[in-house]
Every structure is written in structure tokens, then in C-alpha cells.
Scaffold this active site. Structure first.
Site, PDB file in Angstrom:
ATOM      1  N   HIS A   1       0.848  -1.205   0.000  1.00 44.20           N
ATOM      2  CA  HIS A   1       0.000   0.000   0.000  1.00 44.20           C
ATOM      3  C   HIS A   1       0.880   1.249   0.000  1.00 44.20           C
ATOM      4  CE1 HIS A   1      -3.105  -2.550   2.372  1.00 44.20           C
ATOM      5  NE2 HIS A   1      -3.607  -2.359   1.159  1.00 44.20           N
TER       6      HIS A   1
ATOM      7  N   SER B   1      -3.024  -7.637   3.050  1.00 41.84           N
ATOM      8  CA  SER B   1      -3.164  -7.465   4.502  1.00 41.84           C
ATOM      9  C   SER B   1      -3.605  -8.772   5.146  1.00 41.84           C
ATOM     10  CB  SER B   1      -4.195  -6.382   4.816  1.00 41.84           C
ATOM     11  OG  SER B   1      -3.801  -5.163   4.286  1.00 41.84           O
TER      12      SER B   1
ATOM     13  N   ARG C   1      -2.063  -5.871  -8.353  1.00 39.95           N
ATOM     14  CA  ARG C   1      -0.946  -6.761  -8.056  1.00 39.95           C
ATOM     15  C   ARG C   1      -0.795  -7.852  -9.110  1.00 39.95           C
ATOM     16  NH1 ARG C   1      -3.259  -7.388  -2.145  1.00 39.95           N
ATOM     17  NH2 ARG C   1      -5.043  -7.475  -3.523  1.00 39.95           N
TER      18      ARG C   1
ATOM     19  N   LYS D   1     -15.286  -8.047   4.443  1.00 40.77           N
ATOM     20  CA  LYS D   1     -14.130  -8.374   5.279  1.00 40.77           C
ATOM     21  C   LYS D   1     -14.385  -8.076   6.745  1.00 40.77           C
ATOM     22  CE  LYS D   1     -10.689  -7.379   1.698  1.00 40.77           C
ATOM     23  NZ  LYS D   1      -9.668  -6.422   1.273  1.00 40.77           N
TER      24      LYS D   1
HETATM   25  O1  PNS Z   1      -8.810  -2.764   0.489  1.00 40.10           O
HETATM   26  P1  PNS Z   1     -10.105  -3.150  -0.161  1.00 40.10           P
HETATM   27  O2  PNS Z   1     -10.842  -4.150   0.713  1.00 40.10           O
HETATM   28  O3  PNS Z   1      -9.946  -3.602  -1.576  1.00 40.10           O
HETATM   29  O4  PNS Z   1     -11.008  -1.825  -0.168  1.00 40.10           O
HETATM   30  C1  PNS Z   1     -12.234  -1.865  -0.809  1.00 40.10           C
HETATM   31  C2  PNS Z   1     -13.010  -0.554  -0.642  1.00 40.10           C
HETATM   32  C3  PNS Z   1     -13.260  -0.220   0.814  1.00 40.10           C
HETATM   33  C4  PNS Z   1     -12.233   0.571  -1.289  1.00 40.10           C
HETATM   34  C5  PNS Z   1     -14.329  -0.831  -1.395  1.00 40.10           C
HETATM   35  O5  PNS Z   1     -14.954  -1.953  -0.834  1.00 40.10           O
HETATM   36  C6  PNS Z   1     -15.272   0.340  -1.407  1.00 40.10           C
HETATM   37  O6  PNS Z   1     -15.060   1.271  -2.164  1.00 40.10           O
HETATM   38  N1  PNS Z   1     -16.284   0.288  -0.554  1.00 40.10           N
HETATM   39  C7  PNS Z   1     -17.234   1.348  -0.397  1.00 40.10           C
HETATM   40  C8  PNS Z   1     -18.608   0.989  -0.919  1.00 40.10           C
HETATM   41  C9  PNS Z   1     -18.734   1.274  -2.382  1.00 40.10           C
HETATM   42  O7  PNS Z   1     -18.495   2.365  -2.865  1.00 40.10           O
HETATM   43  N2  PNS Z   1     -19.099   0.230  -3.114  1.00 40.10           N
HETATM   44  C10 PNS Z   1     -19.325   0.279  -4.527  1.00 40.10           C
HETATM   45  C11 PNS Z   1     -18.075  -0.070  -5.270  1.00 40.10           C
HETATM   46  S1  PNS Z   1     -18.451  -0.161  -6.963  1.00 40.10           S
END
Ligand code: PNS
Length: 295
Positions: A146, A256, A219, A170
Site C-alpha cells: 500500500h 493485509s 498486483r 471483510k
Molecule cells: O482494500 P479493499 O478491501 O480492496 O477496499 C475496498 C473498498 C473499501 C475501497 C471498497 O470496498 C469500497 O469502495 N467500498 C465502499 C462501498 C462502495 O463504494 N461500493 C461500490 C463499489 S463499486
């Protein structure tokens, strides 16, 4: 000074304090902050200093709405300082405060700074455009992978907001405040990086904070399908672009969840996360009841 103080006696004490310290041009405006800010300052000269005392439980909605309203509504003089009172046990969440500082007195913490303007591309006095991007994620906890993406994004863009969001799929190990603390520690040397949190849709955060694009690390091919889906949906929802950066091959295997698993079983994660994160991870796992590791 703008206060949400609705109690007339408390307002009188604040007014008396302002007089006793002799604040030249100091004004006290009482009322519900959103309503006060919505009516615009009128002919009054802009403030050099604004002090906000929101309820400690509030930050995301109330404060992140108040700061842009102050900045965009003509309330603040150029380079005006804004201070937002918090409980000392809470994370600073200086997301919208540029060049943040924090002072602590007793049970009170006072993060302060200038307010970051909200237009996604703003023109500086020298004619250059300023671009603000967001690096979203769960960051549970932040890894060297990150940090590599955040650092490279900060080299390419004027302002980077690292936003900690909830991935409903998660189960978190660290609280959001702990994740923010760790991110603040590891990005301390990156002056154009700030940390914020969001609830709800990422695109709503981007719109509210003048973010022109989302930056994400890729990645491996396995990331692609999920990231592509989110990127296309975010564009569909709000025309917010997503820029992908390929992960440094050193970190292409790093997640993570893997770091947590290795640490849980006593493995060495020192080369995978910053030192401060490794220490917090060990402390966190030591404070938890042992899990059944039977065969
Ligand atoms: O580290 P991660 O788990 O890949 O993070 C994912 C995150 C938190 C960025 C993603 O789940 C997110 O944007 N969640 C917010 C809800 C949202 O906007 N959902 C629609 C995505 S199209």
C-alpha cells in the site's frame, strides 16, 4: 468564532472569554452550524481563525460538510486557520485540513490547519492546476505494498487522500481509528498525503471532497476482475475515473489478510509492513484470546 453552542449562558461565557483575551475583530456566531454556514457571511470580512466544537461522535458527515462550507462559502480569509475540537482519545482525522497540527489540553485535542479547497482541479496563483486523487482501501493494516502505491501516487499528483473505507465482505482486525493512526504514522514524511475515512459509497466521498480520480494498485491478474468491476461501476455511478498502478513486483504477493495470517501463526512479517505496523500487529494479536489452531 462559530460555535454550535445553543445554551445562552455558555455563549455568554465564550463571549466573555473572547473579550478577556482581547481578540481584535473576534465575533461569536451561535446556531446550528449548517444553517449558519448556509446563509453566507454577507458583508462581514472573512475570518482569519475559525474554531469548531462539534459533538465528539461526529466527524465524517458533520465536520467534512462544515469544512468545505466554510472554505467555499467565503467565510475564510486566505490561509485562515481552522481548529476543530475533539476528544483527546479520538484519532485526529485531519483529512480536509491541509498542513494539519494537533495540540492537546487535558481531555481535549485541537487539530487545526488550513482547509483544503474542494474543487477537484483548482488553479494555483502560478497558473498550474492542482489535482486531488483518492487511494481507497481497508488498510487492515497498511502494508509496504500500500505504502509503495501511496508514495508513487503522491509523486504523480498534487494531493492524495488515503481513505479508509469499510469493505463489508471483510471482518476487520483493527478499528478504523487504529488504521487511520497507522496510516498517519507511515505517511508522515509525505506532505501532500492526508488520511480520511468514509462510510457509504466511495463515489459520494469523491464528489464531496473534490477528488478527480481514484488510484488503485493492481498486483496480479487475480485483482483485475474485481478492480475492473468496481472501476466501471464507480464511473457509471458518478463519472469518477480510476487510475491503476501496477504493483512493485516486490509486493505483488502482498495482502493485509496474508500478513495477519502469518503474524497469527508467529511468522516474521518485518519485511512486509512498516516497523510501527509490525509492532501494533504483535500487540493486537497478543491482546486477543488465542484462537483454536488445532489440526
Ligand atoms: O482494500 P479493499 O478491501 O480492496 O477496499 C475496498 C473498498 C473499501 C475501497 C471498497 O470496498 C469500497 O469502495 N467500498 C465502499 C462501498 C462502495 O463504494 N461500493 C461500490 C463499489 S463499486
Amino acid at each position: 468564532m462559530i460555535t454550535r453552542e445553543s445554551d445562552a449562558r455558555a455563549a455568554a461565557v465564550i463571549r466573555a472569554n473572547m473579550e478577556s483575551v482581547g481578540l481584535p475583530g473576534g465575533r461569536l456566531i451561535t446556531g446550528t452550524v449548517s444553517r449558519v454556514l448556509a446563509r453566507r457571511p454577507g458583508a462581514e470580512p472573512p475570518f482569519d481563525l475559525a474554531v469548531a466544537d462539534p459533538p465528539y461522535a461526529a466527524w465524517d458527515d458533520e465536520v467534512t460538510g462544515m469544512l468545505p462550507a466554510l472554505a467555499d462559502g467565503g467565510w475564510l480569509a486566505p490561509a485562515a486557520l481552522v481548529a476543530v475540537e475533539r476528544a483527546s482519545r479520538s484519532a485526529p482525522r485531519a483529512g480536509l485540513l491541509a498542513t494539519p497540527r494537533t495540540g492537546t489540553a487535558g481531555t481535549v485535542k485541537l487539530p487545526s490547519g488550513t482547509v483544503t479547497p474542494q474543487a477537484s482541479v483548482r488553479r494555483r496563483k502560478d497558473g498550474m492546476d492542482v489535482h486531488r486523487v483518492a487511494c481507497p482501501g481497508s488498510f487492515d493494516p497498511v502494508t509496504n505494498g500500500h505504502l509503495d502505491i501511496i508514495t508513487r501516487a503522491a509523486l504523480l499528483h498534487d494531493e492524495v487522500i488515503v481513505v479508509v473505507g469499510a469493505n463489508l465482505a471483510k471482518q476487520g482486525l483493527f478499528t478504523v481509528d487504529e488504521r487511520v493512526d497507522m496510516l498517519e504514522e507511515v505517511t508522515r514524511d509525505l506532505p501532500n498525503v492526508t488520511i480520511a475515512t468514509f462510510r457509504g459509497l466511495l463515489v459520494d466521498f469523491c464528489r464531496a471532497h473534490g477528488v478527480s480520480a481514484i488510484v488503485k494498485g493492481l498486483r496480479a491478474v487475480s485483482d483485475f476482475e474485481y478492480e475492473m468491476e468496481m472501476a466501471q461501476m464507480n464511473y457509471r455511478l458518478a463519472e469518477i475515473e480510476t487510475l491503476f498502478m501496477t504493483a512493485n513486483p516486490l509486493y505483488s504477493f502482498l495482502r493485509s489478510s496474508l500478513v495477519k495470517e502469518i503474524a497469527r501463526y508467529g511468522g516474521d512479517v518485518t519485511s512486509l509492513v512498516p516497523v510501527t505496523v509490525e509492532k501494533r500487529l504483535r500487540a493486537k494479536l497478543a491482546s486477543m484470546p488465542p484462537r483454536d489452531g488445532g489440526s
